[in-house]
Design a protein around this motif. Structure first.
Motif, PDB file in Angstrom:
ATOM      1  N   SER A  54      77.119  87.146 140.122  1.00  0.00           N
ATOM      2  CA  SER A  54      77.846  85.992 139.592  1.00  0.00           C
ATOM      3  C   SER A  54      78.123  86.096 138.097  1.00  0.00           C
ATOM      4  O   SER A  54      77.504  86.866 137.370  1.00  0.00           O
ATOM      5  CB  SER A  54      77.066  84.706 139.868  1.00  0.00           C
ATOM      6  N   GLY A  55      79.100  85.282 137.674  1.00  0.00           N
ATOM      7  CA  GLY A  55      79.465  85.105 136.272  1.00  0.00           C
ATOM      8  C   GLY A  55      80.117  83.743 136.138  1.00  0.00           C
ATOM      9  O   GLY A  55      80.586  83.167 137.125  1.00  0.00           O
ATOM     10  N   ARG A  56      80.162  83.208 134.911  1.00  0.00           N
ATOM     11  CA  ARG A  56      80.640  81.832 134.705  1.00  0.00           C
ATOM     12  C   ARG A  56      81.628  81.736 133.556  1.00  0.00           C
ATOM     13  O   ARG A  56      81.501  82.419 132.554  1.00  0.00           O
ATOM     14  CB  ARG A  56      79.453  80.918 134.364  1.00  0.00           C
ATOM     15  N   ARG A  57      82.565  80.800 133.718  1.00  0.00           N
ATOM     16  CA  ARG A  57      83.429  80.403 132.612  1.00  0.00           C
ATOM     17  C   ARG A  57      82.776  79.214 131.912  1.00  0.00           C
ATOM     18  O   ARG A  57      81.964  78.495 132.503  1.00  0.00           O
ATOM     19  CB  ARG A  57      84.819  79.978 133.112  1.00  0.00           C
ATOM     20  N   SER A  58      83.183  78.966 130.689  1.00  0.00           N
ATOM     21  CA  SER A  58      82.585  77.874 129.918  1.00  0.00           C
ATOM     22  C   SER A  58      82.893  76.503 130.509  1.00  0.00           C
ATOM     23  O   SER A  58      82.184  75.543 130.232  1.00  0.00           O
ATOM     24  CB  SER A  58      83.061  77.926 128.470  1.00  0.00           C
ATOM     25  N   ASN A  59      83.921  76.410 131.348  1.00  0.00           N
ATOM     26  CA  ASN A  59      84.245  75.118 131.969  1.00  0.00           C
ATOM     27  C   ASN A  59      83.399  74.842 133.211  1.00  0.00           C
ATOM     28  O   ASN A  59      83.594  73.840 133.885  1.00  0.00           O
ATOM     29  CB  ASN A  59      85.732  75.038 132.323  1.00  0.00           C
ATOM     30  N   GLY A  60      82.479  75.752 133.528  1.00  0.00           N
ATOM     31  CA  GLY A  60      81.590  75.559 134.665  1.00  0.00           C
ATOM     32  C   GLY A  60      81.994  76.297 135.925  1.00  0.00           C
ATOM     33  O   GLY A  60      81.222  76.340 136.880  1.00  0.00           O
ATOM     34  N   SER A  61      83.187  76.881 135.958  1.00  0.00           N
ATOM     35  CA  SER A  61      83.602  77.638 137.144  1.00  0.00           C
ATOM     36  C   SER A  61      82.701  78.856 137.313  1.00  0.00           C
ATOM     37  O   SER A  61      82.461  79.602 136.363  1.00  0.00           O
ATOM     38  CB  SER A  61      85.051  78.106 137.013  1.00  0.00           C
ATOM     39  N   LEU A 107      77.989  84.471 130.849  1.00  0.00           N
ATOM     40  CA  LEU A 107      78.956  83.436 130.485  1.00  0.00           C
ATOM     41  C   LEU A 107      80.102  84.147 129.782  1.00  0.00           C
ATOM     42  O   LEU A 107      79.893  84.852 128.786  1.00  0.00           O
ATOM     43  CB  LEU A 107      78.317  82.398 129.556  1.00  0.00           C
ATOM     44  N   PHE A 108      81.321  83.986 130.306  1.00  0.00           N
ATOM     45  CA  PHE A 108      82.480  84.681 129.749  1.00  0.00           C
ATOM     46  C   PHE A 108      82.947  84.024 128.455  1.00  0.00           C
ATOM     47  O   PHE A 108      82.924  82.798 128.329  1.00  0.00           O
ATOM     48  CB  PHE A 108      83.659  84.669 130.734  1.00  0.00           C
ATOM     49  N   ASP A 109      83.419  84.845 127.527  1.00  0.00           N
ATOM     50  CA  ASP A 109      84.075  84.323 126.331  1.00  0.00           C
ATOM     51  C   ASP A 109      85.339  83.588 126.749  1.00  0.00           C
ATOM     52  O   ASP A 109      86.023  83.991 127.710  1.00  0.00           O
ATOM     53  CB  ASP A 109      84.466  85.461 125.384  1.00  0.00           C
ATOM     54  N   ASN A 110      85.664  82.530 126.033  1.00  0.00           N
ATOM     55  CA  ASN A 110      86.922  81.827 126.273  1.00  0.00           C
ATOM     56  C   ASN A 110      88.087  82.708 125.837  1.00  0.00           C
ATOM     57  O   ASN A 110      87.959  83.505 124.906  1.00  0.00           O
ATOM     58  CB  ASN A 110      86.966  80.510 125.494  1.00  0.00           C
ATOM     59  N   TRP A 111      89.212  82.543 126.515  1.00  0.00           N
ATOM     60  CA  TRP A 111      90.425  83.264 126.155  1.00  0.00           C
ATOM     61  C   TRP A 111      91.579  82.282 126.220  1.00  0.00           C
ATOM     62  O   TRP A 111      91.855  81.715 127.281  1.00  0.00           O
ATOM     63  CB  TRP A 111      90.668  84.443 127.103  1.00  0.00           C
TER      64      TRP A 111
END
Length: 179
Positions: free
Chosen positions: A148-155, A99-103
């Motif tokens: 795979s990897g994910r953004r916090s918005n679900g993408s 899960l990626f950190d938000n930026w």
């Protein structure tokens, strides 16, 4: 012209741009899906001379409108995009489905005072960040493109789609600054 007073914030872009993975961008013309994974590194390297040229323009600090970033601000943003996506790619290669950190790109632009940075230094830093990111993409193994990897918005992204999405940002902003 620059000043020590905080700039008027640029218009915030709150669109979800993940659609560029499925169709050509009507604004810049880039078709992310046309760039296959192994081509990402070379494409990143091909963009560098254009960005360096833009950042060496005499008017690189000038905003075309009060709420539109200057070429310098876009260049600093793209430099930081290179860094953020290099970090995200490293996570995807090292961890399972991170899960990626938000930026917050707008907060970063203000906090880092993109408008006051030296265009020549930003050009050098962008080139260095691009090379690091390109090298990491060049090192992706055939069996790693679908990790795979994910953004916090679900993408959800694969290594391949992360690279394609990232390339659109760098190309689109070249279009924004007529590079």
């Amino acid at each position: 012209m620059t000043s020590d007073t905080e700039p008027v914030p640029a218009d915030s872009d709150t669109k979800d741009w993940t659609w560029v993975l499925e169709r050509r961008c009507s604004e810049c013309g880039f078709a992310a899906a046309d760039v296959d994974g192994p081509e990402i590194a070379g494409t990143v390297r091909d963009l560098v001379p254009r960005w360096v040229s833009v950042l060496h323009r005499p008017d690189a600090r000038v905003r075309p409108a009060p709420t539109t970033w200057s070429a310098l601000e876009y260049g600093a943003h793209v430099r930081d995009v290179m860094r953020v996506f290099d970090t995200r790619l490293a996570l995807m290669l090292d961890e399972d489905d991170p899960l990626f950190d938000n930026w917050d790109q707008d907060a970063t632009a203000l906090a880092e005072r993109y408008d006051l940075q030296d265009p020549a230094a930003v050009a050098d830093e962008l080139a260095d960040a691009a090379e690091a990111t390109a090298a990491r993409f060049a090192g992706v193994g055939d069996d790693q493109w679908e990790r795979s990897g994910r953004r916090s918005n679900g993408s959800v992204f694969t290594v391949r789609t992360l690279g394609q999405y990232f390339l659109h940002d760098a190309v689109h902003h070249l279009h924004d600054v007529r590079g």
